[in-house]
Design an enzyme around this catalytic site. Sequence first.
Site, short mmCIF file in Angstrom:
data_model
loop_
_atom_site.label_atom_id
_atom_site.label_comp_id
_atom_site.label_asym_id
_atom_site.label_seq_id
_atom_site.Cartn_x
_atom_site.Cartn_y
_atom_site.Cartn_z
N GLY A 11 0.80 -1.23 0.00
CA GLY A 11 0.00 0.00 0.00
C GLY A 11 0.83 1.27 0.00
O GLY A 11 2.06 1.23 -0.18
N TYR A 140 -14.06 3.58 9.50
CA TYR A 140 -12.59 3.69 9.56
C TYR A 140 -12.17 4.22 10.94
O TYR A 140 -11.28 3.67 11.59
CB TYR A 140 -12.15 4.65 8.45
CG TYR A 140 -10.66 4.92 8.37
CD1 TYR A 140 -9.77 3.93 7.99
CD2 TYR A 140 -10.17 6.20 8.63
CE1 TYR A 140 -8.41 4.20 7.89
CE2 TYR A 140 -8.81 6.48 8.52
CZ TYR A 140 -7.94 5.47 8.14
OH TYR A 140 -6.59 5.74 8.04
C1 AKB Z 1 -7.96 8.82 4.85
O1 AKB Z 1 -8.20 9.89 4.26
O2 AKB Z 1 -8.82 7.95 5.06
C2 AKB Z 1 -6.57 8.59 5.37
C3 AKB Z 1 -6.41 9.08 6.77
C4 AKB Z 1 -6.40 10.52 7.07
O3 AKB Z 1 -6.27 8.30 7.66
N1 AKB Z 1 -5.63 9.22 4.52
#
Ligand code: AKB
Length: 316
Positions: A11, A140
């Site tokens: 990645g 996330y």
């Molecule tokens: C995202 O935009 O999801 C990543 C992060 C800021 O963790 N680049």
Amino acid sequence: MKRILIVGAGGQIGSELTTYLRKIYGDANVVATDVRECKALAEQGPFEVLDALDANAMASVVSRYGIDTIFNLVALLSAVGEKNPQLAWKVNIGALTNSLEVARERKCAVFTPSSIGAFGPSSPKDKTPQDTVMRPTTMYGVCKVTGELMSDYYHSRFGVDTRSVRFPGLISNVTLPGGGTTDYAVEIYYEAIRSGRFTCPVPSDVYMDMMYMPDALRACVELMEADPAKLVHRNSFNIASMSFTPEVICAEIRKRLPDFTMDYDVDPVKKAIAESWPNSLDDTCAREEWGWKPEWDLSRMTDDMLEHIRQKLALA
Ligand code: AKB
């Protein structure tokens, strides 16, 4: 000398971190793994195809190579995670729990990146403190907060040497990010060189913390090499170097390419995510506990990005 396993080496971070770590610790001491074959990494040093969700396969690579430090870089990023939150949980948490368990059984240290995405709309927006409210509104972010808690738990309960930083949006000219909210800050440089125009998916006035990859790579090594006696925190440290909006980065590019133009086609998912994240982080604890100090600002990074992308596209 450390014996390092990188999980998810193909990645955006892994492809550069592998090479960076190999320069420091020696090619043979850094084992790169990914779910897919990565020719460039395999040509430099040891490489294994590894599904991070297969704990037995991970344990076997760790034993075979005598690994003592795991960098777990596997993650579906914020925007793509909202398209399939169940898969994001499965992959992000699966790779994390396997890394922690293998580390517990085989006595390894573990680095798992967290993110500005671990914060949410109820966190303080400016100079977001190290220890504060963390109620993210993306899958996330939920995975990142879970990762921080799990990593601290494995440290306090099992003595695993877990350490982590909360990365800002990472900007690099080697491997493209995929599926993040901050990706626009990489794409804009490619389009500036390629077509002189960019359509931005994030609103013009949204500030987000960003960092140039050389600083991010150095942060990984400095934290993992830090004296544990000085670490009050572990998972995870705020680190920062620059914060800007799309308008600010556009103006910086225009100083070098006056004809560059930008318009907007705002993606509602990215807008909601970007607006839920901090404008900037307070990284005092990282500075005090392990000497963190960024070296790149927006102006220097812009010079470097444009130069490298110009060369790369000319060669393509
Ligand atoms: C995202 O935009 O999801 C990543 C992060 C800021 O963790 N680049």
